[in-house]
Write a protein that holds these residues in place. Structure first.
Motif, PDB file in Angstrom:
ATOM      1  N   PHE A  99     -13.272  -3.634   4.217  1.00 23.01           N
ATOM      2  CA  PHE A  99     -12.814  -2.579   3.375  1.00 23.01           C
ATOM      3  C   PHE A  99     -12.191  -1.160   4.020  1.00 23.01           C
ATOM      4  O   PHE A  99     -11.669  -0.706   3.751  1.00 23.01           O
ATOM      5  CB  PHE A  99     -13.746  -1.926   2.316  1.00 23.01           C
ATOM      6  N   ILE A 100     -12.299  -1.234   5.353  1.00 21.49           N
ATOM      7  CA  ILE A 100     -11.981  -0.168   6.209  1.00 21.49           C
ATOM      8  C   ILE A 100     -10.762  -0.473   6.921  1.00 21.49           C
ATOM      9  O   ILE A 100     -10.787  -1.494   7.624  1.00 21.49           O
ATOM     10  CB  ILE A 100     -13.053   0.095   7.289  1.00 21.49           C
ATOM     11  N   CYS A 101      -9.971   0.388   6.915  1.00 24.05           N
ATOM     12  CA  CYS A 101      -8.750   0.429   7.605  1.00 24.05           C
ATOM     13  C   CYS A 101      -8.848   0.582   9.155  1.00 24.05           C
ATOM     14  O   CYS A 101      -9.422   1.650   9.424  1.00 24.05           O
ATOM     15  CB  CYS A 101      -7.696   1.276   7.251  1.00 24.05           C
ATOM     16  N   PRO A 102      -8.480  -0.191  10.161  1.00 26.00           N
ATOM     17  CA  PRO A 102      -8.705   0.005  11.459  1.00 26.00           C
ATOM     18  C   PRO A 102      -7.882   1.030  12.117  1.00 26.00           C
ATOM     19  O   PRO A 102      -8.308   1.541  13.334  1.00 26.00           O
ATOM     20  CB  PRO A 102      -8.169  -1.183  12.436  1.00 26.00           C
ATOM     21  N   ILE A 103      -6.903   1.747  11.331  1.00 18.50           N
ATOM     22  CA  ILE A 103      -6.161   2.861  12.077  1.00 18.50           C
ATOM     23  C   ILE A 103      -6.747   4.099  11.250  1.00 18.50           C
ATOM     24  O   ILE A 103      -7.136   4.884  12.085  1.00 18.50           O
ATOM     25  CB  ILE A 103      -4.568   2.657  11.497  1.00 18.50           C
ATOM     26  N   THR A 104      -7.131   4.239  10.095  1.00 18.09           N
ATOM     27  CA  THR A 104      -7.704   5.467   9.607  1.00 18.09           C
ATOM     28  C   THR A 104      -9.138   5.519   9.680  1.00 18.09           C
ATOM     29  O   THR A 104      -9.788   6.612   9.399  1.00 18.09           O
ATOM     30  CB  THR A 104      -7.251   5.785   8.152  1.00 18.09           C
ATOM     31  N   THR A 105      -9.750   4.304   9.756  1.00 14.39           N
ATOM     32  CA  THR A 105     -11.341   4.202   9.720  1.00 14.39           C
ATOM     33  C   THR A 105     -11.773   4.644   8.212  1.00 14.39           C
ATOM     34  O   THR A 105     -13.086   5.234   8.281  1.00 14.39           O
ATOM     35  CB  THR A 105     -12.004   5.000  10.949  1.00 14.39           C
ATOM     36  N   GLU A 106     -11.074   4.672   7.332  1.00 13.74           N
ATOM     37  CA  GLU A 106     -11.475   4.934   5.881  1.00 13.74           C
ATOM     38  C   GLU A 106     -11.223   3.823   5.018  1.00 13.74           C
ATOM     39  O   GLU A 106     -10.595   2.902   5.229  1.00 13.74           O
ATOM     40  CB  GLU A 106     -10.516   6.222   5.293  1.00 13.74           C
ATOM     41  N   VAL A 107     -11.785   3.770   3.832  1.00  8.90           N
ATOM     42  CA  VAL A 107     -11.721   2.725   2.973  1.00  8.90           C
ATOM     43  C   VAL A 107     -10.487   2.607   2.433  1.00  8.90           C
ATOM     44  O   VAL A 107      -9.941   3.824   1.962  1.00  8.90           O
ATOM     45  CB  VAL A 107     -12.796   2.956   1.714  1.00  8.90           C
ATOM     46  N   MET A 108      -9.860   1.454   2.549  1.00 10.29           N
ATOM     47  CA  MET A 108      -8.392   1.302   1.861  1.00 10.29           C
ATOM     48  C   MET A 108      -8.150   1.345   0.538  1.00 10.29           C
ATOM     49  O   MET A 108      -8.902   1.224  -0.180  1.00 10.29           O
ATOM     50  CB  MET A 108      -7.821   0.044   2.346  1.00 10.29           C
ATOM     51  N   SER A 109      -7.065   1.921   0.283  1.00 15.13           N
ATOM     52  CA  SER A 109      -6.881   2.254  -1.476  1.00 15.13           C
ATOM     53  C   SER A 109      -5.592   1.201  -1.575  1.00 15.13           C
ATOM     54  O   SER A 109      -5.480   0.769  -2.861  1.00 15.13           O
ATOM     55  CB  SER A 109      -6.341   3.458  -1.978  1.00 15.13           C
ATOM     56  N   ASP A 110      -4.730   0.704  -0.891  1.00 13.79           N
ATOM     57  CA  ASP A 110      -3.594  -0.002  -0.813  1.00 13.79           C
ATOM     58  C   ASP A 110      -3.499  -0.794   0.326  1.00 13.79           C
ATOM     59  O   ASP A 110      -2.773  -0.435   1.119  1.00 13.79           O
ATOM     60  CB  ASP A 110      -2.275   0.875  -0.851  1.00 13.79           C
ATOM     61  N   PRO A 111      -4.379  -1.808   0.355  1.00 18.27           N
ATOM     62  CA  PRO A 111      -4.265  -2.821   1.557  1.00 18.27           C
ATOM     63  C   PRO A 111      -3.121  -3.576   1.622  1.00 18.27           C
ATOM     64  O   PRO A 111      -2.711  -4.165   0.545  1.00 18.27           O
ATOM     65  CB  PRO A 111      -5.500  -3.403   1.250  1.00 18.27           C
ATOM     66  N   VAL A 112      -2.714  -3.611   3.036  1.00 25.24           N
ATOM     67  CA  VAL A 112      -1.542  -4.670   3.089  1.00 25.24           C
ATOM     68  C   VAL A 112      -1.920  -5.260   4.174  1.00 25.24           C
ATOM     69  O   VAL A 112      -2.580  -5.286   5.139  1.00 25.24           O
ATOM     70  CB  VAL A 112      -0.123  -3.874   3.328  1.00 25.24           C
ATOM     71  N   MET A 113      -1.249  -6.778   4.254  1.00 26.59           N
ATOM     72  CA  MET A 113      -1.568  -7.702   5.458  1.00 26.59           C
ATOM     73  C   MET A 113      -0.219  -7.747   6.105  1.00 26.59           C
ATOM     74  O   MET A 113       0.969  -7.772   5.881  1.00 26.59           O
ATOM     75  CB  MET A 113      -1.745  -9.171   4.778  1.00 26.59           C
ATOM     76  N   ALA A 114      -0.542  -7.583   7.314  1.00 25.27           N
ATOM     77  CA  ALA A 114       0.548  -7.565   8.465  1.00 25.27           C
ATOM     78  C   ALA A 114       0.569  -8.744   9.466  1.00 25.27           C
ATOM     79  O   ALA A 114      -0.167  -9.896   9.089  1.00 25.27           O
ATOM     80  CB  ALA A 114       0.134  -6.553   9.590  1.00 25.27           C
ATOM     81  N   ALA A 115       1.661  -8.987  10.265  1.00 24.15           N
ATOM     82  CA  ALA A 115       2.021 -10.396  10.669  1.00 24.15           C
ATOM     83  C   ALA A 115       0.743 -10.722  11.677  1.00 24.15           C
ATOM     84  O   ALA A 115       0.720 -11.968  12.028  1.00 24.15           O
ATOM     85  CB  ALA A 115       3.355 -10.308  11.571  1.00 24.15           C
ATOM     86  N   ASP A 116       0.049  -9.884  12.114  1.00 23.23           N
ATOM     87  CA  ASP A 116      -1.119 -10.012  13.067  1.00 23.23           C
ATOM     88  C   ASP A 116      -2.365 -10.981  12.236  1.00 23.23           C
ATOM     89  O   ASP A 116      -3.222 -11.184  12.815  1.00 23.23           O
ATOM     90  CB  ASP A 116      -1.422  -8.947  13.922  1.00 23.23           C
ATOM     91  N   GLY A 117      -2.219 -10.923  10.777  1.00 23.26           N
ATOM     92  CA  GLY A 117      -3.370 -11.203  10.088  1.00 23.26           C
ATOM     93  C   GLY A 117      -4.340 -10.311   9.459  1.00 23.26           C
ATOM     94  O   GLY A 117      -5.331 -10.856   8.940  1.00 23.26           O
ATOM     95  N   HIS A 118      -4.393  -9.140  10.035  1.00 19.33           N
ATOM     96  CA  HIS A 118      -5.235  -8.106   9.605  1.00 19.33           C
ATOM     97  C   HIS A 118      -4.732  -7.227   8.509  1.00 19.33           C
ATOM     98  O   HIS A 118      -3.393  -6.926   8.462  1.00 19.33           O
ATOM     99  CB  HIS A 118      -5.550  -7.131  10.965  1.00 19.33           C
ATOM    100  N   ALA A 119      -5.527  -6.600   7.885  1.00 17.66           N
ATOM    101  CA  ALA A 119      -5.331  -5.688   6.752  1.00 17.66           C
ATOM    102  C   ALA A 119      -5.293  -4.359   7.176  1.00 17.66           C
ATOM    103  O   ALA A 119      -6.231  -3.968   7.915  1.00 17.66           O
ATOM    104  CB  ALA A 119      -6.277  -6.119   5.508  1.00 17.66           C
ATOM    105  N   TYR A 120      -4.437  -3.398   6.922  1.00 18.37           N
ATOM    106  CA  TYR A 120      -4.399  -2.132   6.817  1.00 18.37           C
ATOM    107  C   TYR A 120      -3.946  -1.340   5.868  1.00 18.37           C
ATOM    108  O   TYR A 120      -3.379  -1.884   4.784  1.00 18.37           O
ATOM    109  CB  TYR A 120      -3.260  -1.774   8.016  1.00 18.37           C
ATOM    110  N   GLU A 121      -4.272  -0.103   5.739  1.00 15.26           N
ATOM    111  CA  GLU A 121      -3.923   0.979   4.726  1.00 15.26           C
ATOM    112  C   GLU A 121      -2.106   1.003   4.844  1.00 15.26           C
ATOM    113  O   GLU A 121      -1.852   1.154   6.078  1.00 15.26           O
ATOM    114  CB  GLU A 121      -4.682   2.315   4.816  1.00 15.26           C
ATOM    115  N   ARG A 122      -1.759   1.037   3.634  1.00  9.18           N
ATOM    116  CA  ARG A 122      -0.065   0.643   3.745  1.00  9.18           C
ATOM    117  C   ARG A 122       0.547   1.955   4.469  1.00  9.18           C
ATOM    118  O   ARG A 122       1.387   1.669   5.277  1.00  9.18           O
ATOM    119  CB  ARG A 122       0.522   0.672   2.314  1.00  9.18           C
TER     120      ARG A 122
END
Length: 165
Positions: A99-122
């Motif tokens: 549930f944690i965005c690797p970039i922001t290190t916070e719980v995501m509210s609008d998660p997206v999937m990138a081409a690397d297969g990982h989820a990030y906050e939009r």
């Protein structure tokens, strides 16, 4: 007879204190009812019965107030042995790592999937991709920079957050 009523009221008060939270209440006996063998131990005097019930109620209220104070005390004092015994609330629990965005290190509210297969906050990933074309997790070049909404992860995060309220 008045001495018997006073003594009976004191006994009732002691019995109420011994029982946890006053859960075990004595059944009220009707006038003159002994309920069976032997004379009734509850006097027929209504005032004595009321005094016994009042003593039992007072003991139950005292126990309830004590328990409520113990429940609130750890929150007001910071740490306590009771806080260690109590399981943490969902709000106090660490969120699952997914549930944690690797970039922001916070719980995501609008998660997206990138081409690397990982989820990030939009918003974080869009800012990342505005200046770079690599994966924040692996550092490798992304062949495709499009982002896809991760509906299942968003639903799981919302359910986790609602369970904490």
């Amino acid at each position: 007879m008045p001495d018997f009523s006073k003594e009976e009221a004191e006994k009732e008060g002691e019995r109420a204190k011994e029982s946890k939270k006053g859960k075990k209440k004595k059944k009220k006996k009707g006038k003159g009812g002994g309920g069976g063998a032997g004379p009734s131990q509850v006097p027929e005097d209504g005032a004595a019965l009321a005094a016994a019930e009042e003593a039992e109620l007072a003991a139950a209220l005292e126990e309830s107030a004590r328990l409520e104070e113990e429940r609130r005390a750890p929150d007001e004092q910071g740490s306590s042995s009771l806080a260690a015994e109590r399981p943490p609330l969902v709000e106090e629990e660490e969120p699952p790592a997914d549930f944690i965005c690797p970039i922001t290190t916070e719980v995501m509210s609008d998660p997206v999937m990138a081409a690397d297969g990982h989820a990030y906050e939009r918003t974080a990933m869009e800012r990342w991709l505005a200046t770079k074309s690599t994966s924040p997790m692996t550092g490798e070049a992304l062949e495709y920079t499009g982002l896809f909404p991760h509906h299942m992860l968003r639903r799981q995060i919302r359910e986790w957050q609602e369970a904490g309220r």
